[in-house]
Write an enzyme that holds these catalytic residues in place. Structure first.
Site, PDB file in Angstrom:
ATOM      1  N   THR A 122       0.853  -1.200   0.000  1.00 56.73           N
ATOM      2  CA  THR A 122       0.000   0.000   0.000  1.00 56.73           C
ATOM      3  C   THR A 122       0.881   1.241   0.000  1.00 56.73           C
ATOM      4  O   THR A 122       2.081   1.147  -0.295  1.00 56.73           O
ATOM      5  CB  THR A 122      -0.980  -0.020   1.202  1.00 56.73           C
ATOM      6  OG1 THR A 122      -1.943   1.032   1.036  1.00 56.73           O
ATOM      7  CG2 THR A 122      -0.278   0.167   2.529  1.00 56.73           C
ATOM      8  N   ASN A 123       0.338   2.406   0.305  1.00 54.52           N
ATOM      9  CA  ASN A 123       1.126   3.639   0.337  1.00 54.52           C
ATOM     10  C   ASN A 123       0.613   4.550   1.442  1.00 54.52           C
ATOM     11  O   ASN A 123      -0.294   4.190   2.184  1.00 54.52           O
ATOM     12  CB  ASN A 123       1.088   4.336  -1.034  1.00 54.52           C
ATOM     13  CG  ASN A 123      -0.335   4.648  -1.437  1.00 54.52           C
ATOM     14  OD1 ASN A 123      -1.022   5.405  -0.766  1.00 54.52           O
ATOM     15  ND2 ASN A 123      -0.791   4.029  -2.522  1.00 54.52           N
ATOM     16  N   ARG A 124       1.203   5.738   1.534  1.00 53.65           N
ATOM     17  CA  ARG A 124       0.946   6.600   2.699  1.00 53.65           C
ATOM     18  C   ARG A 124      -0.270   7.510   2.574  1.00 53.65           C
ATOM     19  O   ARG A 124      -0.475   8.377   3.412  1.00 53.65           O
ATOM     20  CB  ARG A 124       2.168   7.502   2.944  1.00 53.65           C
ATOM     21  CG  ARG A 124       3.399   6.769   3.366  1.00 53.65           C
ATOM     22  CD  ARG A 124       4.504   7.771   3.629  1.00 53.65           C
ATOM     23  NE  ARG A 124       5.785   7.132   3.759  1.00 53.65           N
ATOM     24  CZ  ARG A 124       6.244   6.594   4.878  1.00 53.65           C
ATOM     25  NH1 ARG A 124       5.495   6.607   5.951  1.00 53.65           N
ATOM     26  NH2 ARG A 124       7.424   6.029   4.914  1.00 53.65           N
ATOM     27  N   ALA A 176      -4.510   7.536  -4.294  1.00 54.25           N
ATOM     28  CA  ALA A 176      -3.147   7.087  -4.600  1.00 54.25           C
ATOM     29  C   ALA A 176      -3.255   5.604  -4.945  1.00 54.25           C
ATOM     30  O   ALA A 176      -3.153   4.733  -4.073  1.00 54.25           O
ATOM     31  CB  ALA A 176      -2.247   7.312  -3.398  1.00 54.25           C
TER      32      ALA A 176
END
Ligand code: C5P
Length: 443
Positions: free
Chosen positions: A219-221, A286
Site C-alpha cells: 500500500t502507500n501513505r 493514490a
C-alpha cells in the site's frame, strides 16, 4: 439566525469586545462569547453576557475556577459544550487575538475552552490579531499566523496607529466595521455558493491495498484527506457526491455516499460504474501502480528467508491506470464519461513538468500537481500545488498556488470544475436527452 462564536482573549483590545458584540447583533447575528482567563482581566463576563444575551463560556469544567486544565465539560443540555457548540457555529471569530492564543491555535494546543473548541469546530475561522508591533512582527508570531492562514483561517489585519503601550505602529485591533464586514463576507461565502447544485461529482480517495497473501499487502501513505476535502467542498457547493474510498483510518465526512474498495481493480470497477452519471470525476486516490502477480491463498512462510544475506523477490504486475482508462474511454466516445476529469500527480521532484505530461497522457482536463516526500502533503492539512489545465488545441495553462490548506485547494479545484461545466447540462439530463434522440419511438 446565523451564529458567530466570538473568542475574546487577554489584551487591552478586549475592552472593545462589547462594542463588537453589539455591532454583530445589529447585523442580525447571534453572538456566543468565549472568554479566556486573561481576557477576564480586561473585560467582565457580565458585560459580555448582557450585550450578547447569552451566558459567556469560560471553563471546560462547569464549576471550575479560572485556571482549570483541559478536559471535557458537560453542558446543561447533557452534551459536551465545546463539541455541541461546533454544530451551532456559522463563523468562529477570535477578536482580539493575542500572540499567545495565536501560537496555541497554530500549535493545536487544547488547554482551555477556546483552544479546545478551535480544534473541534469546522466553520470558517477568522482571527483579528492585536498586540505590540514587535510582538506582531516577531518571526514566531508571523510563523504562527502563516500556519493558521495555510490551514484556511482568514486573518483580519491589524491597523496601524498609537498602541496602548504608547508605541506607534501596526498592532491595533482592526476597526469594528472591518471585522463585521469580514464576518459577513465569510457567511456569504459559505451560504450562497451553490454553483455545483444539480451536479454529480465522483471522488476517488485514499490508497489501495494489494494483497500478497491473506495477511500481507502492498500500500502507500495516502490518508484520503485531500479526497475528503474535495468531497466536502463539492457537497457544500451543492453537488451530489460519491466517494469511492480505499482503506484509510480516517472517517469520511458525513453526508456523502461512500463506496468502500480495497484494491485498484475494485476501485476501477466502481469508478467505471459511477462515471457515466457523473459531471465531474476526481481521481485523488493514490492507486497502487502494481500488485503482486500472485495473491497466495495461504500465508507465505518465512522459512528460508532468515538465512544471512538471503534475498527474495516479489513478482509484480501493472494495475489498471484508472484515470488513463477513463480519459481514453471519453476520448473514444465523446458522449461517454464525465465532462470534467481531474487527476492528481504526486511527485518527489518539481511537479509541473510531470503534471503536463500526465495531463496529455491521461487525457484529462486538470492535473493537480503536488510535491511529496520529506514530510510533505501525505496526511497533512496543508499543501502547495500547481494546477495544470488543458485547453482545446492550445498549450496547457499552469497556475502555481501559494501554500494553503487542502480545503482551500479543494475550493480552487471546484472553481475550475464549475467554470468548465458552465453552459453544460447536468450529466443525468444530457443522458436522458441522448436516450430520447436515439429512441424515436418514444412519445
Ligand atoms: O501516473 P500517476 O500514478 O502518477 O498518476 C496519478 C493520477 O492517476 C492520480 O490522479 C491517480 O489517482 C491516477 N491513477 C489511476 N490509476 C493508477 C495510478 C494512478 O487512476 N493505477
Amino acid at each position: 439566525m446565523k451564529k458567530v462564536v466570538l473568542g475574546v482573549t487577554g489584551c487591552i483590545g478586549a475592552y472593545k469586545a462589547p462594542d463588537l458584540v453589539r455591532a454583530l447583533r445589529k447585523r442580525d447575528l447571534r453572538v456566543q462569547v468565549i472568554l479566556t482567563r486573561a481576557a477576564r482581566e480586561f473585560v467582565s463576563p457580565l458585560s459580555l453576557a448582557t450585550v450578547s444575551g447569552e451566558p459567556v463560556l469560560e471553563h471546560l469544567f462547569p464549576d471550575a475556577e479560572p485556571g482549570e486544565t483541559a478536559g471535557e465539560g458537560p453542558d446543561p443540555t447533557g452534551g459536551v459544550r465545546h463539541i455541541s457548540l461546533t454544530e451551532e457555529t456559522d463563523v468562529f471569530l477570535v477578536a482580539p487575538a493575542t500572540a499567545h492564543v495565536i501560537a496555541r491555535m497554530a500549535l493545536g494546543l487544547a488547554d482551555d475552552f477556546l483552544t479546545t473548541f478551535h480544534l473541534a469546530v469546522r466553520a470558517p475561522i477568522l482571527v483579528a490579531p492585536a498586540m505590540n508591533t514587535n510582538m506582531l512582527t516577531h518571526e514566531a508570531t508571523r510563523g504562527h499566523l502563516r500556519t493558521l492562514r495555510e490551514r484556511g483561517a482568514a486573518i483580519i489585519e491589524p491597523g496601524e496607529g498609537e498602541l496602548a503601550c504608547g508605541w506607534l505602529g501596526p498592532g491595533r485591533l482592526a476597526e469594528i466595521p472591518e471585522i463585521v464586514e469580514a464576518v459577513e463576507h465569510a457567511l456569504e461565502e459559505t451560504a450562497t455558493r451553490q454553483d455545483l447544485a444539480g451536479r454529480k461529482v465522483v471522488v476517488a480517495a485514499g490508497p489501495t491495498r494489494e494483497p500478497i497473501d491473506p495477511v500481507r499487502y502492498l500500500t502507500n501513505r495516502s490518508s484520503g484527506r485531500m479526497g475528503f476535502e474535495l468531497g466536502e467542498v463539492a457537497a457544500a457547493r451543492g453537488a451530489d457526491v460519491t466517494l469511492v474510498l480505499g482503506p484509510t483510518d480516517l472517517e469520511p465526512p458525513a453526508g456523502q455516499e461512500v463506496v468502500r474498495v480495497e484494491t485498484a481493480r475494485e476501485m476501477r470497477d466502481q469508478m467505471f460504474a459511477a462515471a457515466p452519471e457523473a459531471d465531474a470525476v476526481i481521481m485523488a486516490a493514490a492507486v497502487a501502480d502494481f500488485r503482486p502477480a500472485h495473491n497466495s491463498g495461504f500465508k507465505l512462510k518465512s522459512t528460508g528467508f532468515r538465512r544471512e544475506n538471503a534475498t527474495s523477490s516479489l513478482a509484480l504486475v501493472a494495475n489498471p491506470d484508472i484515470l488513463g482508462e477513463l480519459g481514453a474511454a471519453r476520448a473514444a466516445d465523446s458522449g461517454s464519461g464525465p465532462a470534467v476529469l481531474v487527476g492528481f500527480a504526486a511527485e518527489t521532484g518539481e511537479p509541473e513538468g510531470e503534471s503536463i505530461r500526465k495531463l496529455r497522457e491521461k487525457r484529462c482536463d486538470l492535473i493537480v500537481g503536488n510535491q511529496v516526500g520529506q514530510g510533505r502533503v501525505f496526511g497533512l492539512d496543508s499543501t502547495q500545488a500547481v494546477l495544470v489545465e488543458s485547453h482545446d488545441g492550445q498549450a496547457p495553462s499552469v497556475s502555481r498556488r501559494e501554500p494553503e490548506s487542502k480545503r482551500a485547494l479543494a475550493d480552487a479545484v471546484c472553481d475550475v470544475i464549475v467554470r468548465r461545466l458552465e453552459r453544460r447540462p447536468p450529466a443525468g439530463i444530457a443522458e436522458r436527452s441522448e436516450a430520447k434522440r436515439s429512441s424515436p419511438s418514444q412519445p
